[in-house]
Design a protein around this motif. Structure first.
Motif, PDB file in Angstrom:
ATOM      1  N   VAL A  33      69.883  28.415 -68.830  1.00 54.84           N
ATOM      2  CA  VAL A  33      68.777  29.173 -68.218  1.00 54.84           C
ATOM      3  C   VAL A  33      68.406  28.277 -66.651  1.00 54.84           C
ATOM      4  O   VAL A  33      68.404  28.739 -65.697  1.00 54.84           O
ATOM      5  CB  VAL A  33      67.822  29.696 -68.665  1.00 54.84           C
ATOM      6  CG1 VAL A  33      66.772  30.290 -68.029  1.00 54.84           C
ATOM      7  CG2 VAL A  33      68.292  30.713 -69.701  1.00 54.84           C
ATOM      8  N   GLY A  34      68.289  26.988 -67.159  1.00 52.64           N
ATOM      9  CA  GLY A  34      68.088  25.833 -66.244  1.00 52.64           C
ATOM     10  C   GLY A  34      68.962  25.881 -65.004  1.00 52.64           C
ATOM     11  O   GLY A  34      68.689  25.800 -64.002  1.00 52.64           O
ATOM     12  N   LEU A  35      70.280  25.794 -65.371  1.00 52.92           N
ATOM     13  CA  LEU A  35      71.263  25.637 -64.602  1.00 52.92           C
ATOM     14  C   LEU A  35      71.454  26.769 -63.541  1.00 52.92           C
ATOM     15  O   LEU A  35      71.390  26.576 -62.413  1.00 52.92           O
ATOM     16  CB  LEU A  35      72.747  25.439 -64.950  1.00 52.92           C
ATOM     17  CG  LEU A  35      72.844  23.946 -65.649  1.00 52.92           C
ATOM     18  CD1 LEU A  35      74.236  24.066 -66.273  1.00 52.92           C
ATOM     19  CD2 LEU A  35      73.125  23.310 -64.589  1.00 52.92           C
ATOM     20  N   GLU A  36      71.387  27.931 -64.248  1.00 49.88           N
ATOM     21  CA  GLU A  36      71.309  29.278 -63.372  1.00 49.88           C
ATOM     22  C   GLU A  36      70.117  29.493 -62.361  1.00 49.88           C
ATOM     23  O   GLU A  36      70.037  29.654 -61.228  1.00 49.88           O
ATOM     24  CB  GLU A  36      71.218  30.601 -64.316  1.00 49.88           C
ATOM     25  CG  GLU A  36      71.277  31.824 -63.644  1.00 49.88           C
ATOM     26  CD  GLU A  36      72.564  32.326 -63.247  1.00 49.88           C
ATOM     27  OE1 GLU A  36      73.473  31.856 -63.687  1.00 49.88           O
ATOM     28  OE2 GLU A  36      72.542  33.513 -62.660  1.00 49.88           O
ATOM     29  N   ILE A  89      66.594  35.299 -65.969  1.00 53.46           N
ATOM     30  CA  ILE A  89      65.839  34.866 -64.750  1.00 53.46           C
ATOM     31  C   ILE A  89      64.861  35.697 -64.176  1.00 53.46           C
ATOM     32  O   ILE A  89      63.893  35.391 -63.733  1.00 53.46           O
ATOM     33  CB  ILE A  89      66.969  34.181 -63.704  1.00 53.46           C
ATOM     34  CG1 ILE A  89      67.946  33.575 -64.336  1.00 53.46           C
ATOM     35  CG2 ILE A  89      66.184  33.733 -62.623  1.00 53.46           C
ATOM     36  CD1 ILE A  89      67.661  31.979 -64.449  1.00 53.46           C
ATOM     37  N   PHE A  90      65.282  36.871 -64.025  1.00 58.95           N
ATOM     38  CA  PHE A  90      64.328  37.934 -63.564  1.00 58.95           C
ATOM     39  C   PHE A  90      63.230  38.114 -64.485  1.00 58.95           C
ATOM     40  O   PHE A  90      61.970  38.068 -63.690  1.00 58.95           O
ATOM     41  CB  PHE A  90      64.936  39.183 -63.296  1.00 58.95           C
ATOM     42  CG  PHE A  90      65.738  39.555 -61.898  1.00 58.95           C
ATOM     43  CD1 PHE A  90      66.906  39.320 -61.651  1.00 58.95           C
ATOM     44  CD2 PHE A  90      64.856  40.046 -60.992  1.00 58.95           C
ATOM     45  CE1 PHE A  90      67.468  39.080 -60.484  1.00 58.95           C
ATOM     46  CE2 PHE A  90      65.221  40.388 -59.789  1.00 58.95           C
ATOM     47  CZ  PHE A  90      66.782  39.698 -59.518  1.00 58.95           C
ATOM     48  N   VAL A  91      63.368  38.034 -65.572  1.00 60.42           N
ATOM     49  CA  VAL A  91      62.240  38.131 -66.604  1.00 60.42           C
ATOM     50  C   VAL A  91      61.391  37.090 -66.426  1.00 60.42           C
ATOM     51  O   VAL A  91      60.055  37.082 -66.446  1.00 60.42           O
ATOM     52  CB  VAL A  91      62.563  38.122 -68.006  1.00 60.42           C
ATOM     53  CG1 VAL A  91      61.436  38.114 -69.167  1.00 60.42           C
ATOM     54  CG2 VAL A  91      63.416  39.570 -68.339  1.00 60.42           C
ATOM     55  N   PHE A  92      61.867  35.761 -66.201  1.00 59.74           N
ATOM     56  CA  PHE A  92      61.054  34.496 -65.934  1.00 59.74           C
ATOM     57  C   PHE A  92      60.389  34.690 -64.879  1.00 59.74           C
ATOM     58  O   PHE A  92      59.019  34.480 -64.653  1.00 59.74           O
ATOM     59  CB  PHE A  92      62.126  33.351 -65.881  1.00 59.74           C
ATOM     60  CG  PHE A  92      61.434  31.967 -65.416  1.00 59.74           C
ATOM     61  CD1 PHE A  92      60.943  31.229 -66.636  1.00 59.74           C
ATOM     62  CD2 PHE A  92      61.533  31.495 -64.344  1.00 59.74           C
ATOM     63  CE1 PHE A  92      60.353  30.103 -66.268  1.00 59.74           C
ATOM     64  CE2 PHE A  92      60.922  30.389 -64.165  1.00 59.74           C
ATOM     65  CZ  PHE A  92      60.584  29.513 -65.172  1.00 59.74           C
ATOM     66  N   PHE A  93      60.757  35.209 -63.582  1.00 58.59           N
ATOM     67  CA  PHE A  93      59.786  35.308 -62.713  1.00 58.59           C
ATOM     68  C   PHE A  93      58.954  36.412 -62.853  1.00 58.59           C
ATOM     69  O   PHE A  93      57.680  36.452 -62.291  1.00 58.59           O
ATOM     70  CB  PHE A  93      60.864  35.937 -61.244  1.00 58.59           C
ATOM     71  CG  PHE A  93      61.697  34.739 -60.575  1.00 58.59           C
ATOM     72  CD1 PHE A  93      61.014  33.795 -60.298  1.00 58.59           C
ATOM     73  CD2 PHE A  93      63.027  34.995 -60.549  1.00 58.59           C
ATOM     74  CE1 PHE A  93      61.830  32.486 -59.941  1.00 58.59           C
ATOM     75  CE2 PHE A  93      63.811  34.094 -59.924  1.00 58.59           C
ATOM     76  CZ  PHE A  93      63.218  32.847 -59.585  1.00 58.59           C
ATOM     77  N   ILE A  94      59.298  37.421 -63.388  1.00 57.25           N
ATOM     78  CA  ILE A  94      58.171  38.494 -63.747  1.00 57.25           C
ATOM     79  C   ILE A  94      56.970  38.123 -64.493  1.00 57.25           C
ATOM     80  O   ILE A  94      56.008  38.383 -64.210  1.00 57.25           O
ATOM     81  CB  ILE A  94      58.844  39.833 -64.579  1.00 57.25           C
ATOM     82  CG1 ILE A  94      59.872  40.672 -63.780  1.00 57.25           C
ATOM     83  CG2 ILE A  94      57.924  41.019 -64.916  1.00 57.25           C
ATOM     84  CD1 ILE A  94      60.701  41.599 -64.186  1.00 57.25           C
ATOM     85  N   MET A  95      57.417  37.134 -65.539  1.00 52.84           N
ATOM     86  CA  MET A  95      56.356  36.557 -66.186  1.00 52.84           C
ATOM     87  C   MET A  95      55.386  35.729 -65.426  1.00 52.84           C
ATOM     88  O   MET A  95      54.134  35.800 -65.565  1.00 52.84           O
ATOM     89  CB  MET A  95      56.997  35.496 -67.421  1.00 52.84           C
ATOM     90  CG  MET A  95      57.277  36.300 -68.319  1.00 52.84           C
ATOM     91  SD  MET A  95      58.127  35.257 -69.745  1.00 52.84           S
ATOM     92  CE  MET A  95      58.332  36.369 -71.121  1.00 52.84           C
ATOM     93  N   ALA A  96      56.030  34.637 -64.313  1.00 53.53           N
ATOM     94  CA  ALA A  96      55.399  34.212 -63.398  1.00 53.53           C
ATOM     95  C   ALA A  96      54.207  35.024 -62.677  1.00 53.53           C
ATOM     96  O   ALA A  96      53.198  34.654 -62.375  1.00 53.53           O
ATOM     97  CB  ALA A  96      56.179  33.203 -62.553  1.00 53.53           C
ATOM     98  N   VAL A  97      54.749  36.090 -61.970  1.00 58.33           N
ATOM     99  CA  VAL A  97      53.940  37.060 -61.367  1.00 58.33           C
ATOM    100  C   VAL A  97      53.008  37.941 -62.048  1.00 58.33           C
ATOM    101  O   VAL A  97      51.816  37.975 -61.791  1.00 58.33           O
ATOM    102  CB  VAL A  97      54.978  38.312 -60.558  1.00 58.33           C
ATOM    103  CG1 VAL A  97      54.146  39.285 -60.025  1.00 58.33           C
ATOM    104  CG2 VAL A  97      56.171  37.639 -59.837  1.00 58.33           C
ATOM    105  N   ALA A  98      53.437  38.164 -63.266  1.00 63.66           N
ATOM    106  CA  ALA A  98      52.272  38.841 -64.382  1.00 63.66           C
ATOM    107  C   ALA A  98      51.207  37.757 -64.465  1.00 63.66           C
ATOM    108  O   ALA A  98      49.984  37.924 -64.225  1.00 63.66           O
ATOM    109  CB  ALA A  98      52.759  39.261 -65.613  1.00 63.66           C
TER     110      ALA A  98
END
Lengths: 168, 100
Positions: free
Chosen positions: A133-136, B60-69
């Motif tokens: 995930v970090g690389l991506e 990665i999108f889930v990661f960004f959604i969590m940051a926005v949330a």
């Protein structure tokens, strides 16, 4: 396959029941605790979908940080008792009917498109691992990552400005 | 590995429950929690499809959604606190005027 199915259905029942419990609980603290249970079960679903990193972020950020913030505000305001759900009957039943229609529509579309959803193959052992995930993230999504930091800074400043006392 | 459709169906049910919570509750903190529930249902669908397509972009999108949330919750709860300080209530039925 069957043990996974049993696990999925038990967890799905817990997730839906905790969501319903959140909707119907009269005490806002109970609602927050039901929501934490819901987030924890969703974290287990992430693990079943081989998203280990996202699963742990879910536990720390959602079930940890965000819900602690909610509980802080509930207890700060002393707003545990949320009182009635809605004042009149139709204000309660119309959303229930509309929500049921929405759920039936969504499930109908999913069942109709069941064939179009791709069959899942076995994932590699490093799929969803923190390193992958970090690389991506830093190879293909570097700019959004940096923009997110600006967003968090703006949110922090906004929260401080909104919540500070008027006398200062 | 279960078919991804199961997870998508569960995500749809959780999203509906969240939308229902926004409609039937009058307490703005609980409405806020329902919005979090909807975001979470969306995240579940993202992760399920990421698994189905063997692509990390969904995660990665889930990661960004969590940051926005997280940002949204910080600002939203600060707004609720500010409203409570002026109106002494967080019941959305009492917040029908914009002015003090």
């Amino acid at each position: 396959m069957t043990s996974e199915l049993i696990l999925f259905f038990i967890l799905a029942i817990v997730a839906v029941a905790s969501a319903v419990g959140m909707l119907l609980s009269r005490n806002a603290v109970y609602a927050a605790l039901y929501l934490i249970l819901n987030f924890a079960t969703v974290a287990v679903f992430y693990l079943m979908l081989s998203a280990a990193f996202i699963s742990l972020v879910q536990v720390t950020v959602y079930a940890g940080a965000i819900m602690v913030l909610f509980l802080f505000v509930i207890m700060l305001l002393g707003a545990e008792h949320t009182g009635r759900l809605s004042e009149s009957g139709w204000m309660f039943w119309t959303p229930i009917v509309l929500g049921a229609v929405l759920a039936v529509e969504a499930l109908y579309i999913i069942l109709r498109q069941w064939k179009a959803i791709p069959a899942t193959q076995a994932a590699g052992s490093d799929f969803g691992a923190p390193a992958a995930v970090g690389l991506e993230l830093f190879q293909n999504y570097l700019l959004p990552f940096e923009v997110t930091s600006v967003l968090l800074l703006v949110a922090m400043i906004g929260a401080i400005l909104l919540a500070r006392s008027k006398k200062a | 590995m279960l078919p991804v459709g199961y997870y998508i169906a569960l995500s749809a049910i959780l999203f509906t429950l969240g939308a229902l919570g926004v409609l039937i509750r009058r307490n703005s903190i609980v409405i806020f929690m329902s919005i979090e529930l909807m975001l979470n249902a969306g995240n579940l669908a993202f992760v399920a499809f990421a698994r189905a397509y063997q692509s990390l972009s969904g995660q990665i999108f889930v990661f960004f959604i969590m940051a926005v949330a997280a940002a949204e919750v910080a600002v939203g709860l600060a707004l609720i606190v500010a409203i409570f300080q002026t109106k002494r209530s967080i019941d959305v039925d009492q917040l029908n005027t914009m002015q003090g």
